[in-house]
Design an enzyme around this catalytic site. Structure first.
Site, PDB file in Angstrom:
ATOM      1  N   ARG A   2      -3.334  -9.710   5.529  1.00  0.00           N
ATOM      2  CA  ARG A   2      -3.774  -9.799   4.130  1.00  0.00           C
ATOM      3  C   ARG A   2      -2.603  -9.381   3.255  1.00  0.00           C
ATOM      4  O   ARG A   2      -2.103  -8.269   3.401  1.00  0.00           O
ATOM      5  CB  ARG A   2      -4.994  -8.897   3.946  1.00  0.00           C
ATOM      6  CG  ARG A   2      -5.652  -8.984   2.584  1.00  0.00           C
ATOM      7  CD  ARG A   2      -6.912  -8.117   2.556  1.00  0.00           C
ATOM      8  NE  ARG A   2      -7.524  -8.091   1.248  1.00  0.00           N
ATOM      9  CZ  ARG A   2      -7.137  -7.315   0.246  1.00  0.00           C
ATOM     10  NH1 ARG A   2      -6.133  -6.478   0.407  1.00  0.00           N
ATOM     11  NH2 ARG A   2      -7.752  -7.361  -0.924  1.00  0.00           N
TER      12      ARG A   2
ATOM     13  N   LYS B 157       0.820  -1.220   0.000  1.00  0.00           N
ATOM     14  CA  LYS B 157       0.000   0.000   0.000  1.00  0.00           C
ATOM     15  C   LYS B 157       0.850   1.265   0.000  1.00  0.00           C
ATOM     16  O   LYS B 157       2.038   1.242   0.320  1.00  0.00           O
ATOM     17  CB  LYS B 157      -0.974  -0.017   1.187  1.00  0.00           C
ATOM     18  CG  LYS B 157      -2.153  -0.950   0.936  1.00  0.00           C
ATOM     19  CD  LYS B 157      -3.212  -0.845   2.001  1.00  0.00           C
ATOM     20  CE  LYS B 157      -4.353  -1.824   1.678  1.00  0.00           C
ATOM     21  NZ  LYS B 157      -5.350  -1.868   2.740  1.00  0.00           N
TER      22      LYS B 157
HETATM   23  C1  YH5 Z   1      -7.768  -4.198   3.767  1.00  0.00           C
HETATM   24  O1  YH5 Z   1      -6.851  -3.495   4.186  1.00  0.00           O
HETATM   25  N1  YH5 Z   1      -7.603  -3.699   1.263  1.00  0.00           N
HETATM   26  S1  YH5 Z   1      -8.183  -3.691  -1.399  1.00  0.00           S
HETATM   27  C2  YH5 Z   1      -3.746  -0.013  -2.806  1.00  0.00           C
HETATM   28  C3  YH5 Z   1      -2.464  -0.485  -3.028  1.00  0.00           C
HETATM   29  C4  YH5 Z   1      -2.157  -1.814  -2.746  1.00  0.00           C
HETATM   30  C5  YH5 Z   1      -3.141  -2.637  -2.246  1.00  0.00           C
HETATM   31  C6  YH5 Z   1      -0.679  -0.007  -4.491  1.00  0.00           C
HETATM   32  N2  YH5 Z   1      -9.320  -4.979   0.688  1.00  0.00           N
HETATM   33  C7  YH5 Z   1      -8.122  -4.282   2.386  1.00  0.00           C
HETATM   34  O2  YH5 Z   1      -5.229  -4.168  -1.158  1.00  0.00           O
HETATM   35  N3  YH5 Z   1      -9.896  -5.822   2.890  1.00  0.00           N
HETATM   36  C8  YH5 Z   1      -8.363  -4.134   0.257  1.00  0.00           C
HETATM   37  O3  YH5 Z   1      -1.545   0.392  -3.494  1.00  0.00           O
HETATM   38  C9  YH5 Z   1      -9.174  -5.088   2.012  1.00  0.00           C
HETATM   39  N4  YH5 Z   1      -8.531  -4.936   4.610  1.00  0.00           N
HETATM   40  C10 YH5 Z   1      -9.566  -5.728   4.193  1.00  0.00           C
HETATM   41  N5  YH5 Z   1     -10.257  -6.424   5.097  1.00  0.00           N
HETATM   42  C11 YH5 Z   1      -6.875  -2.500  -1.419  1.00  0.00           C
HETATM   43  C12 YH5 Z   1      -5.493  -3.053  -1.504  1.00  0.00           C
HETATM   44  C13 YH5 Z   1      -4.435  -2.150  -2.045  1.00  0.00           C
HETATM   45  C14 YH5 Z   1      -4.718  -0.836  -2.331  1.00  0.00           C
END
Ligand code: YH5
Length: 278
Positions: free
Chosen positions: A256, A222
């Site tokens: 996660r 993230k």
């Molecule tokens: C979460 O924290 N996050 S989707 C932006 C990024 C990288 C990854 C490059 N679903 C979560 O994973 N469900 C998502 O920048 C989730 N907790 C739970 N429970 C977003 C994601 C991401 C976003």
């Protein structure tokens, strides 16, 4: 040995586990048609399972900051065939990352074991669909909608506000007929939070323990990691692992992650230390 039950599948509450991220959004695939996408998703899921993922989280809506909303039908078309196949072909817990009532309903029918909702069952009919499914839920804190949530997030006290919000959503679930034993909470790193907000939440993550519920933390790749290290998304593994370690030490139960192999090594190592008797 206490365990959390996901219908007919169980995970120990005495140690931490990894939830592997399986994106079935079209931007995560080259254009090989629907069948190729499903097969590719299954291969990726099997790799994560072989690496030790305890849960596979399947999402068809991109909730990255600035992402566009997808239609209900698009979300159904993407995730349901993958859930159906995975439930049949593996004995891992299958989670659906959705906020849409119809997707919750169909995912449950297809055999999913967990509803993971970044909007904490606030969309119309989502609470009802979750109750009707009988499935456990993960309730995540978010401020605003993915399209605009990073525009100007504001809190007087981010740690307290996230805790209070989650406690209120837990109460709403319990009132609607979901038991406390079926609830996981998540502070929602990156969802309507500046880098400073994310850092404060992580530093004080142990405060979430006062809810007395198992928790999930998602920091993998993230922008929080990018902001700390000034690295592009493909170079955020070490930072993601450092934050995952901090989260487990603060009591998080599930991590996660995209990089399942590396994250399982981290989690297994900390589990060994935490379960050491003397
Ligand atoms: C979460 O924290 N996050 S989707 C932006 C990024 C990288 C990854 C490059 N679903 C979560 O994973 N469900 C998502 O920048 C989730 N907790 C739970 N429970 C977003 C994601 C991401 C976003």
């Amino acid at each position: 040995m206490a365990s959390f039950s996901f219908k007919n599948r169980f995970l120990s509450l005495d140690q931490a586990h990894v939830m592997g991220i399986l994106n079935v959004t079209p931007d995560s695939f080259s254009d090989g048609g629907r069948f190729a996408n499903i097969e590719q998703a299954l291969v990726q899921a099997q790799q994560m399972i072989a690496s030790g993922a305890a849960i596979i989280d399947i999402g068809g809506e991109s909730t990255r900051p600035g992402a566009k909303l997808v239609s209900e039908q698009q979300e159904l078309d993407r995730v349901i065939p993958v859930i159906e196949r995975l439930v049949k072909e593996c004995d891992t817990v299958i989670s659906v990352d959705t906020s849409t009532a119809a997707v919750m309903k169909e995912a449950a029918r297809a055999g999913a074991h967990l509803i993971n909702d970044v909007r904490a069952l606030t969309r119309p009919n989502a609470m009802f669909a979750a109750v009707e499914s009988g499935l456990p839920v993960c309730l995540m804190h978010s401020q605003g909608e993915p399209g605009t949530m990073q525009d100007d997030p504001q809190y007087a006290d981010v740690v307290a506000e996230v805790s209070v919000y989650l406690a209120q959503r837990v109460d709403a679930c319990v009132s609607a007929g979901i038991t406390r034993e079926q609830i996981i909470v998540d502070p929602g790193f990156g969802f309507g939070k500046t880098l400073e907000h994310n850092l404060l939440l992580m530093k004080n993550l142990q405060d979430l323990q006062s809810l007395d519920l198992p928790s999930l933390v998602g920091v993998s790749r993230k922008s929080m990691v990018g902001g700390i290290l000034n690295k592009n998304v493909e170079d955020r593994l070490i930072g993601s692992l450092a934050l995952a370690a901090k989260a487990i030490c603060a009591g998080a139960w599930l991590i996660r992650a995209h990089d399942v192999d590396e994250t399982v090594q981290l989690v297994t190592t900390l589990n060994a230390v935490h379960s050491c008797r003397y």
